[in-house]
Design an enzyme around this catalytic site. Structure first.
Site, PDB file in Angstrom:
ATOM      1  N   PHE A 294      -8.370   2.522  11.217  1.00 49.28           N
ATOM      2  CA  PHE A 294      -8.773   1.210  11.713  1.00 49.28           C
ATOM      3  C   PHE A 294      -7.926   0.808  12.920  1.00 49.28           C
ATOM      4  O   PHE A 294      -8.441   0.277  13.912  1.00 49.28           O
ATOM      5  CB  PHE A 294      -8.619   0.179  10.592  1.00 49.28           C
ATOM      6  CG  PHE A 294      -8.911  -1.233  11.007  1.00 49.28           C
ATOM      7  CD1 PHE A 294     -10.216  -1.686  11.108  1.00 49.28           C
ATOM      8  CD2 PHE A 294      -7.881  -2.110  11.291  1.00 49.28           C
ATOM      9  CE1 PHE A 294     -10.485  -2.985  11.493  1.00 49.28           C
ATOM     10  CE2 PHE A 294      -8.142  -3.411  11.677  1.00 49.28           C
ATOM     11  CZ  PHE A 294      -9.443  -3.851  11.770  1.00 49.28           C
ATOM     12  N   SER A 295      -6.622   1.065  12.849  1.00 48.30           N
ATOM     13  CA  SER A 295      -5.740   0.731  13.967  1.00 48.30           C
ATOM     14  C   SER A 295      -6.080   1.532  15.217  1.00 48.30           C
ATOM     15  O   SER A 295      -5.851   1.071  16.336  1.00 48.30           O
ATOM     16  CB  SER A 295      -4.274   0.985  13.576  1.00 48.30           C
ATOM     17  OG  SER A 295      -3.909   0.197  12.463  1.00 48.30           O
TER      18      SER A 295
ATOM     19  N   ARG B 182       2.702   6.262  -2.887  1.00 47.46           N
ATOM     20  CA  ARG B 182       3.747   7.002  -3.599  1.00 47.46           C
ATOM     21  C   ARG B 182       3.357   7.199  -5.058  1.00 47.46           C
ATOM     22  O   ARG B 182       3.563   8.285  -5.632  1.00 47.46           O
ATOM     23  CB  ARG B 182       5.080   6.251  -3.510  1.00 47.46           C
ATOM     24  CG  ARG B 182       5.780   6.374  -2.174  1.00 47.46           C
ATOM     25  CD  ARG B 182       7.199   5.854  -2.243  1.00 47.46           C
ATOM     26  NE  ARG B 182       7.237   4.419  -2.507  1.00 47.46           N
ATOM     27  CZ  ARG B 182       7.198   3.489  -1.565  1.00 47.46           C
ATOM     28  NH1 ARG B 182       7.112   3.837  -0.293  1.00 47.46           N
ATOM     29  NH2 ARG B 182       7.244   2.209  -1.882  1.00 47.46           N
TER      30      ARG B 182
ATOM     31  N   ASN C 178      -5.492   8.333   1.945  1.00 48.46           N
ATOM     32  CA  ASN C 178      -5.888   7.563   3.123  1.00 48.46           C
ATOM     33  C   ASN C 178      -6.343   8.455   4.270  1.00 48.46           C
ATOM     34  O   ASN C 178      -7.486   8.391   4.687  1.00 48.46           O
ATOM     35  CB  ASN C 178      -4.735   6.674   3.601  1.00 48.46           C
ATOM     36  CG  ASN C 178      -4.748   5.319   2.928  1.00 48.46           C
ATOM     37  OD1 ASN C 178      -5.641   4.997   2.157  1.00 48.46           O
ATOM     38  ND2 ASN C 178      -3.742   4.517   3.222  1.00 48.46           N
TER      39      ASN C 178
ATOM     40  N   ASP D 285       0.818  -1.209   0.000  1.00 52.73           N
ATOM     41  CA  ASP D 285       0.000   0.000   0.000  1.00 52.73           C
ATOM     42  C   ASP D 285       0.854   1.261   0.000  1.00 52.73           C
ATOM     43  O   ASP D 285       0.451   2.285  -0.556  1.00 52.73           O
ATOM     44  CB  ASP D 285      -0.926   0.002   1.218  1.00 52.73           C
ATOM     45  CG  ASP D 285      -2.069  -1.000   1.067  1.00 52.73           C
ATOM     46  OD1 ASP D 285      -2.341  -1.414  -0.073  1.00 52.73           O
ATOM     47  OD2 ASP D 285      -2.684  -1.369   2.077  1.00 52.73           O
ATOM     48  N   GLY D 286       2.030   1.203   0.637  1.00 53.12           N
ATOM     49  CA  GLY D 286       2.919   2.362   0.611  1.00 53.12           C
ATOM     50  C   GLY D 286       3.362   2.712  -0.793  1.00 53.12           C
ATOM     51  O   GLY D 286       3.455   3.893  -1.155  1.00 53.12           O
TER      52      GLY D 286
END
Length: 392
Positions: free
Chosen positions: A200-201, A86, A155, A81-82
């Site tokens: 979510f975290s 980018r 995000n 996802d990173g």
């Protein structure tokens, strides 16, 4: 002129370099032109010289040297996802759709896995994919009335404390109306796409991508009311850094772009008019993606009700309705329960009572308990239990 496909890979990892070379080779075999960033071309050439990957038939095109983003029809992202974040930062202004192949861990934004790379390239060649738009957010930072920074996020935008040992004091607001003031580690303002990431975290809800909404999720808030909020996409989310603890903050957008937040800084988040375009190979429901990525247990599920099942149930309902009194909902499996305050009051029946024994201080000393009047009340009944002790 052949179609140009931008290949973006995390070339700091050997498996990503191998995946990039494999993708470029397959695209060249199909007559398409792979396009790489200049640093990725250099990394692949070094890997070829080291014997890590086989040499390509021809050198891929270099972005901004051999072609521009406007000449590229699709971007293929190889990584987690990173890497997608980018890539989104790179192609945002061009509107280029991105198709992600997961080489990382969870990979919520990825469309396929490393084992499906060949099939993914075949779908790219055949243009067998659809494009969906994901909501992004605009982020503005004010100091007083002055706009000091402006950026965006796919995000989330997170306001966080700058020092580990101190709490950040903030006041949150929605549409210009304050919600609450509290100390915390930070506040996450996320899109539905980001609801399965940082938000979510921090305990926020999972929001389906097609839902148009924004989230505000406190991080380790020291407050009684510090619950996640889900608001309209047309709302304005605000977080202001208070000088109560003399603790400045820092703004992070997608974990990539950062802005320092001195005391009194105000961060405003709104829906961006420019979405991020994501390519999809199949219309897999988000529910299935959620179960697969988080490895959720689904034992006991017997499958959905099919259209044939619904039709058969409708026939049975029609037959049953013809045999029951009209307007009788109870025969449909529904019971009507009136509130307790509307039910008739039951008759009040006084409880059965008995005379309680009265024990005087004198009886307490003599260990005597009587059920009737005490000796002080002048009872005429002789005291048969005293044994003449009261004459002493």
């Amino acid at each position: 002129m052949p179609r140009s496909i931008l290949v973006l890979a995390h070339t700091g990892r050997e498996d990503a370099i191998r995946a990039a070379v494999h993708t470029c080779a397959k695209l060249q075999e199909a007559g398409l032109a792979p396009v790489l960033l200049a640093r990725d071309v250099t990394a692949i050439r070094e890997a070829e010289r080291a014997g890590v990957v086989p040499p390509l038939e021809s050198t891929p095109h270099t972005l901004d040297v051999d072609c521009s983003l406007d000449e590229v029809s699709l971007g293929v992202v190889l990584g987690g996802d990173g890497s997608v974040l980018r890539a989104a930062e790179l192609v945002r202004d061009s509107g280029l759709p991105l198709l992600a192949v997961n080489l990382g861990h969870v990979g919520f934004l990825a469309e396929s896995e490393r084992t499906d790379l060949s099939r993914t390239v075949e779908a790219v060649v055949a243009q067998d994919y659809s494009v969906e738009e994901r909501m992004a957010i605009d982020v503005r930072v004010f100091q007083g009335e002055e706009l000091v920074a402006r950026t965006w996020a796919l995000n989330e935008a997170s306001v966080e404390k700058s020092n580990r040992e101190r709490m950040l004091e903030v006041v949150t607001a929605v549409d210009g109306s304050p919600i609450s003031t509290y100390g915390c580690d930070g506040v996450v303002m996320a899109t539905p796409t980001g609801s399965t990431a940082y938000a979510f975290s921090a305990g926020g809800p999972v929001v389906w991508p097609e839902v148009q909404a924004m989230l505000m999720v406190p991080i380790s808030a020291h407050a009684l009311f510090a619950k996640p909020l889900v608001v309209s996409p047309d709302s304005v989310l605000t977080v202001e850094v208070l000088p109560r603890t003399n603790e400045p903050g820092v703004l992070w957008c997608d974990g990539r772009r950062t802005v320092d937040l001195p005391l009194g800084s105000r961060v405003e988040v709104t829906r961006s008019p420019q979405p991020v375009r994501i390519a999809r190979l199949s219309r897999t429901p988000f529910t299935e993606r959620l179960v697969r990525k988080f490895n959720l247990p689904t034992k006991g599920w017997r499958g959905p009700v099919t259209e044939q099942d619904r039709a058969e149930a409708a026939v049975r309902e029609t037959r049953s309705a013809s045999r029951r009194p009209e307007g009788d909902p109870s025969s449909r499996g529904v019971s009507i329960v009136e509130p307790h305050h509307l039910a008739p009051r039951p008759g009040v029946v006084p409880p059965a009572t008995a005379t309680l024994p009265v024990v005087s201080a004198r009886d307490e000393r003599l260990g005597i308990a009587r059920s009737g009047a005490t000796p002080d009340e002048g009872s005429d009944e002789p005291d048969t239990h005293s044994g003449g002790a009261d004459q002493a």
